[in-house]
Design a protein around this motif. Structure first.
Motif, PDB file in Angstrom:
ATOM      1  N   SER A 130      80.890  57.004  93.261  1.00 24.50           N
ATOM      2  CA  SER A 130      80.556  55.732  93.876  1.00 24.50           C
ATOM      3  C   SER A 130      80.426  54.671  92.789  1.00 24.50           C
ATOM      4  O   SER A 130      80.098  54.978  91.643  1.00 24.50           O
ATOM      5  N   VAL A 131      80.692  53.430  93.159  1.00 23.13           N
ATOM      6  CA  VAL A 131      80.489  52.294  92.264  1.00 23.13           C
ATOM      7  C   VAL A 131      79.258  51.542  92.753  1.00 23.13           C
ATOM      8  O   VAL A 131      79.172  51.190  93.932  1.00 23.13           O
ATOM      9  N   CYS A 132      78.305  51.318  91.866  1.00 21.63           N
ATOM     10  CA  CYS A 132      77.121  50.530  92.202  1.00 21.63           C
ATOM     11  C   CYS A 132      77.126  49.261  91.351  1.00 21.63           C
ATOM     12  O   CYS A 132      77.360  49.325  90.142  1.00 21.63           O
ATOM     13  N   ILE A 133      76.894  48.120  91.995  1.00 25.50           N
ATOM     14  CA  ILE A 133      76.835  46.857  91.271  1.00 25.50           C
ATOM     15  C   ILE A 133      75.491  46.192  91.531  1.00 25.50           C
ATOM     16  O   ILE A 133      74.940  46.279  92.621  1.00 25.50           O
ATOM     17  N   LYS A 134      74.977  45.549  90.502  1.00 25.41           N
ATOM     18  CA  LYS A 134      73.691  44.850  90.598  1.00 25.41           C
ATOM     19  C   LYS A 134      73.875  43.427  90.088  1.00 25.41           C
ATOM     20  O   LYS A 134      73.971  43.200  88.875  1.00 25.41           O
ATOM     21  N   PRO A 135      73.941  42.424  90.986  1.00 27.97           N
ATOM     22  CA  PRO A 135      74.114  41.028  90.552  1.00 27.97           C
ATOM     23  C   PRO A 135      72.877  40.526  89.810  1.00 27.97           C
ATOM     24  O   PRO A 135      71.749  40.981  90.049  1.00 27.97           O
ATOM     25  N   SER A 136      73.085  39.600  88.906  1.00 23.59           N
ATOM     26  CA  SER A 136      71.961  38.959  88.230  1.00 23.59           C
ATOM     27  C   SER A 136      71.301  37.968  89.182  1.00 23.59           C
ATOM     28  O   SER A 136      71.900  37.538  90.175  1.00 23.59           O
ATOM     29  N   PHE A 151      79.513  51.514  96.796  1.00 25.90           N
ATOM     30  CA  PHE A 151      80.640  51.857  97.657  1.00 25.90           C
ATOM     31  C   PHE A 151      81.463  52.933  96.954  1.00 25.90           C
ATOM     32  O   PHE A 151      81.384  53.103  95.728  1.00 25.90           O
ATOM     33  N   GLY A 152      82.229  53.684  97.725  1.00 17.33           N
ATOM     34  CA  GLY A 152      83.048  54.734  97.159  1.00 17.33           C
ATOM     35  C   GLY A 152      84.172  54.183  96.304  1.00 17.33           C
ATOM     36  O   GLY A 152      84.763  53.152  96.626  1.00 17.33           O
ATOM     37  N   VAL A 153      84.468  54.865  95.207  1.00 22.17           N
ATOM     38  CA  VAL A 153      85.481  54.374  94.295  1.00 22.17           C
ATOM     39  C   VAL A 153      86.853  54.304  94.956  1.00 22.17           C
ATOM     40  O   VAL A 153      87.713  53.517  94.543  1.00 22.17           O
ATOM     41  N   GLN A 154      87.048  55.096  96.023  1.00 22.81           N
ATOM     42  CA  GLN A 154      88.319  55.087  96.738  1.00 22.81           C
ATOM     43  C   GLN A 154      88.401  54.003  97.815  1.00 22.81           C
ATOM     44  O   GLN A 154      89.438  53.847  98.459  1.00 22.81           O
ATOM     45  N   GLU A 155      87.293  53.257  98.015  1.00 23.13           N
ATOM     46  CA  GLU A 155      87.278  52.238  99.068  1.00 23.13           C
ATOM     47  C   GLU A 155      88.030  50.968  98.687  1.00 23.13           C
ATOM     48  O   GLU A 155      88.261  50.118  99.542  1.00 23.13           O
ATOM     49  N   GLY A 156      88.378  50.826  97.424  1.00 24.92           N
ATOM     50  CA  GLY A 156      89.154  49.668  97.032  1.00 24.92           C
ATOM     51  C   GLY A 156      88.617  48.978  95.792  1.00 24.92           C
ATOM     52  O   GLY A 156      87.641  49.412  95.176  1.00 24.92           O
TER      53      GLY A 156
END
Length: 290
Positions: free
Chosen positions: A82-88, A121-126
């Protein structure tokens, strides 16, 4: 006076210097400027990042940037990340979408970015499609976030919108694997629980620390040989046990500087599972339980 050829060479060097000063990139992080799109507000730039963690900073956003986040490996397990992102907290000026085969799904609208909430989100989701919101004055607008590639269980635990069973107990196999592969593993007890907006903060006392990737647990004294620290869990999951209710095996991951709980079986249950696997020769690693 400069000759025409020398003047031309100097102008080329100056343009190259400006262009390179407006963006920088490696396999982990990217920093760019919408000024490179000046006069071409519909330009779309492709970015490729191939690290387990990094960051993006887009100054004066115009046009759009497509960010392709992929692990630098071709193993089958990579497709389950999964890819997790955290905005500033000051991230604004764009809407962030997921782009899969040209179909966009809104992931983070501009107002939500300032909340600093981790979204996975899953790395395969785009790929990420970051589209600038048209403004007359772009001088005060910056979009920035950190990202991490995590396992499915850890990524799900941080983004409650994307999983079907956020508080599902670990299976015996998952407990054994967590004891071998987690960022921190320790035997201890719960001292207290603090409820926050979207998570609970659990204070734990560790009597035996097997490992920790970073200093989640601080030593409480040389003679006592105990450690204390705070571990986060999704608030919806709650804490089913409180202070004085026995020992647990705490495992988990470090995400964006915070410790998040993974599998946390009662220690006596872990011992039973571990010894059964040890006798059967199926334990994935050795854990010193003496």
């Amino acid at each position: 006076m400069l000759t025409p050829i020398l003047a031309y060479l100097l102008s080329v060097l100056l343009l190259c210097r400006i262009a390179f000063s407006q963006y920088s990139s490696d396999q982990c992080s990217w920093r760019g400027s919408g000024l490179t799109h000046e006069g071409h507000t519909r330009d779309v730039e492709q970015v490729y990042l191939r690290c387990s963690q990094g960051s993006l900073e887009w100054l004066y956003p115009t046009g759009a940037v497509i960010v392709n986040l992929r692990p630098n490996t071709l193993s089958p397990a990579a497709s389950r990340l999964s890819v997790c992102i955290k905005p500033s907290a000051d991230s604004h000026g764009t809407n962030i979408y997921l782009d899969r085969a040209g179909k966009l799904r809104l992931l983070l609208p501009e107002p939500d970015q300032a909340l600093g909430k981790v979204t996975c989100f899953g790395v395969q989701e785009g790929a990420l499609f970051i589209e600038a919101i048209p403004h007359r004055d772009i001088s005060r607008r910056i979009t920035s976030f950190q990202y991490e590639l995590v396992s499915e269980r850890t990524g799900a635990g941080m983004d409650l919108r994307s999983l079907s069973a956020p508080c599902q107990p670990c299976t015996d196999a998952e407990v054994l694997l967590a004891a071998c592969t987690s960022d921190f593993v320790g035997r201890g007890s719960i001292r207290g629980v603090e409820q926050e907006v979207e998570k609970s903060s659990v204070t734990v006392a560790i009597s035996r620390l097997y490992k920790q990737k970073t200093q989640v647990f601080a030593p409480g004294g040389v003679r006592a040989r105990r450690w204390t620290g705070k571990v986060r869990i999704p608030r919806q999951c709650g804490v089913k046990s409180g202070p004085g209710e026995g020992e647990f095996l705490f495992t988990g991951s470090i995400r964006f500087g915070e410790a998040w709980m993974g599998c946390a079986p009662r220690y006596k249950d872990f011992l039973r599972v571990y010894r059964d696997a040890e006798h059967g020769g199926t334990n994935p690693c050795h854990v010193d339980t003496d």
